[in-house]
Write a protein that holds these residues in place. Structure first.
Motif, PDB file in Angstrom:
ATOM      1  N   ALA A  12       0.831  -1.202   0.000  1.00 39.44           N
ATOM      2  CA  ALA A  12       0.000   0.000   0.000  1.00 39.44           C
ATOM      3  C   ALA A  12       0.870   1.258   0.000  1.00 39.44           C
ATOM      4  O   ALA A  12       0.589   2.219  -0.739  1.00 39.44           O
ATOM      5  N   VAL A  13       1.904   1.264   0.811  1.00 33.83           N
ATOM      6  CA  VAL A  13       2.814   2.416   0.851  1.00 33.83           C
ATOM      7  C   VAL A  13       3.500   2.579  -0.496  1.00 33.83           C
ATOM      8  O   VAL A  13       3.557   3.688  -1.056  1.00 33.83           O
ATOM      9  N   LEU A  14       4.021   1.485  -1.040  1.00 36.04           N
ATOM     10  CA  LEU A  14       4.679   1.558  -2.344  1.00 36.04           C
ATOM     11  C   LEU A  14       3.724   2.075  -3.417  1.00 36.04           C
ATOM     12  O   LEU A  14       4.064   2.990  -4.174  1.00 36.04           O
ATOM     13  N   GLY A  47      14.144   7.284  -6.660  1.00 36.75           N
ATOM     14  CA  GLY A  47      13.097   8.293  -6.588  1.00 36.75           C
ATOM     15  C   GLY A  47      11.935   7.874  -5.699  1.00 36.75           C
ATOM     16  O   GLY A  47      11.475   8.645  -4.856  1.00 36.75           O
ATOM     17  N   VAL A  48      11.473   6.641  -5.877  1.00 40.21           N
ATOM     18  CA  VAL A  48      10.339   6.152  -5.081  1.00 40.21           C
ATOM     19  C   VAL A  48      10.737   6.037  -3.612  1.00 40.21           C
ATOM     20  O   VAL A  48      10.017   6.503  -2.721  1.00 40.21           O
ATOM     21  N   LEU A  49      11.886   5.413  -3.369  1.00 44.49           N
ATOM     22  CA  LEU A  49      12.289   5.187  -1.976  1.00 44.49           C
ATOM     23  C   LEU A  49      12.669   6.483  -1.260  1.00 44.49           C
ATOM     24  O   LEU A  49      12.472   6.592  -0.046  1.00 44.49           O
ATOM     25  N   ARG A 108      11.113   9.273  -1.537  1.00 45.86           N
ATOM     26  CA  ARG A 108       9.843   9.827  -1.047  1.00 45.86           C
ATOM     27  C   ARG A 108       9.345   9.040   0.164  1.00 45.86           C
ATOM     28  O   ARG A 108       8.835   9.617   1.131  1.00 45.86           O
ATOM     29  N   ILE A 109       9.498   7.732   0.127  1.00 46.21           N
ATOM     30  CA  ILE A 109       9.069   6.900   1.256  1.00 46.21           C
ATOM     31  C   ILE A 109       9.963   7.148   2.469  1.00 46.21           C
ATOM     32  O   ILE A 109       9.487   7.177   3.603  1.00 46.21           O
ATOM     33  N   ALA A 110      11.249   7.350   2.224  1.00 44.13           N
ATOM     34  CA  ALA A 110      12.199   7.588   3.326  1.00 44.13           C
ATOM     35  C   ALA A 110      11.838   8.836   4.117  1.00 44.13           C
ATOM     36  O   ALA A 110      12.129   8.918   5.318  1.00 44.13           O
ATOM     37  N   ASP A 111      11.186   9.807   3.467  1.00 42.32           N
ATOM     38  CA  ASP A 111      10.762  11.012   4.176  1.00 42.32           C
ATOM     39  C   ASP A 111       9.765  10.678   5.292  1.00 42.32           C
ATOM     40  O   ASP A 111       9.659  11.405   6.280  1.00 42.32           O
ATOM     41  N   LEU A 112       9.033   9.565   5.132  1.00 39.99           N
ATOM     42  CA  LEU A 112       8.060   9.146   6.143  1.00 39.99           C
ATOM     43  C   LEU A 112       8.691   8.333   7.277  1.00 39.99           C
ATOM     44  O   LEU A 112       8.084   8.181   8.335  1.00 39.99           O
ATOM     45  N   ALA A 113       9.857   7.771   7.023  1.00 42.58           N
ATOM     46  CA  ALA A 113      10.464   6.820   7.964  1.00 42.58           C
ATOM     47  C   ALA A 113      10.597   7.346   9.392  1.00 42.58           C
ATOM     48  O   ALA A 113      10.240   6.632  10.338  1.00 42.58           O
ATOM     49  N   PRO A 114      11.073   8.576   9.611  1.00 45.06           N
ATOM     50  CA  PRO A 114      11.218   9.031  11.000  1.00 45.06           C
ATOM     51  C   PRO A 114       9.894   9.040  11.773  1.00 45.06           C
ATOM     52  O   PRO A 114       9.850   8.624  12.934  1.00 45.06           O
ATOM     53  N   GLN A 115       8.811   9.469  11.109  1.00 43.74           N
ATOM     54  CA  GLN A 115       7.515   9.505  11.785  1.00 43.74           C
ATOM     55  C   GLN A 115       6.999   8.100  12.067  1.00 43.74           C
ATOM     56  O   GLN A 115       6.457   7.840  13.143  1.00 43.74           O
ATOM     57  N   VAL A 116       7.145   7.202  11.097  1.00 40.43           N
ATOM     58  CA  VAL A 116       6.671   5.825  11.279  1.00 40.43           C
ATOM     59  C   VAL A 116       7.467   5.139  12.382  1.00 40.43           C
ATOM     60  O   VAL A 116       6.895   4.470  13.248  1.00 40.43           O
TER      61      VAL A 116
END
Length: 154
Positions: free
Chosen positions: A68-70, A130-132, A134-142
């Motif tokens: 879903a995240v991907l 590029g995809v990762l 953008r996802i990495a930006d969420l990593a600290p919050q998750v």
């Protein structure tokens, strides 16, 4: 030339297992168990590194969330349209970004790009990056949210 470390080799083996499981339509965790049994009688199979097992089990256990995240971070693509090896690499990295708190997110993205260079098409490293990213930006919050949740282990 940079020599791959143990974690890189473990990630690469995990990508192989995730790819193989999808191609065969079987559970990746079953492949890990099968290989652990097989190595007893056939050393050429090679031991499953603990980190390989950890990430394969993690991806398998959280695959719906990972996918879903991907899917939500793909632009002009759908997950099924991606090359299977790219799916395996990005599933692994996405799971690591959210769960492998002992690894810096930058390292996870770099490792995924290296795997894409080794295993996939010429266009894949830039796409994966590029995809990762953008996802990495969420990593600290998750990661912070997961750390704040009370443990359900009893």
């Amino acid at each position: 030339m940079k020599h791959p470390g143990t974690r890189h080799k473990a990630r690469k083996r995990a990508v192989y297992l995730l790819f193989e499981a999808e191609a065969k339509g079987v559970k990746a965790t079953d492949l890990v168990a099968e290989r652990r049994e097989l190595v007893i009688t056939d050393e050429s199979v090679g031991q499953i590194h603990p980190y390989t097992a950890r990430v394969v089990e993690g991806v398998a256990g959280d695959q719906a969330q990972v996918d879903a995240v991907l899917s939500s971070h793909l632009k002009e693509w759908t997950l099924p349209r991606l090359p299977a090896v790219d799916r395996a690499i990005m599933r692994l990295a996405t799971w690591e970004l959210f769960n492998a708190t002992d690894v810096d997110p930058v390292v996870i993205v770099d490792e995924a790009v290296e795997l894409a260079k080794e295993l996939s098409t010429d266009d894949s490293p830039a796409f994966v990056n590029g995809v990762l990213a953008r996802i990495a930006d969420l990593a600290p919050q998750v990661r912070a949210a997961a750390a704040a949740e009370p443990s359900t282990d009893a």
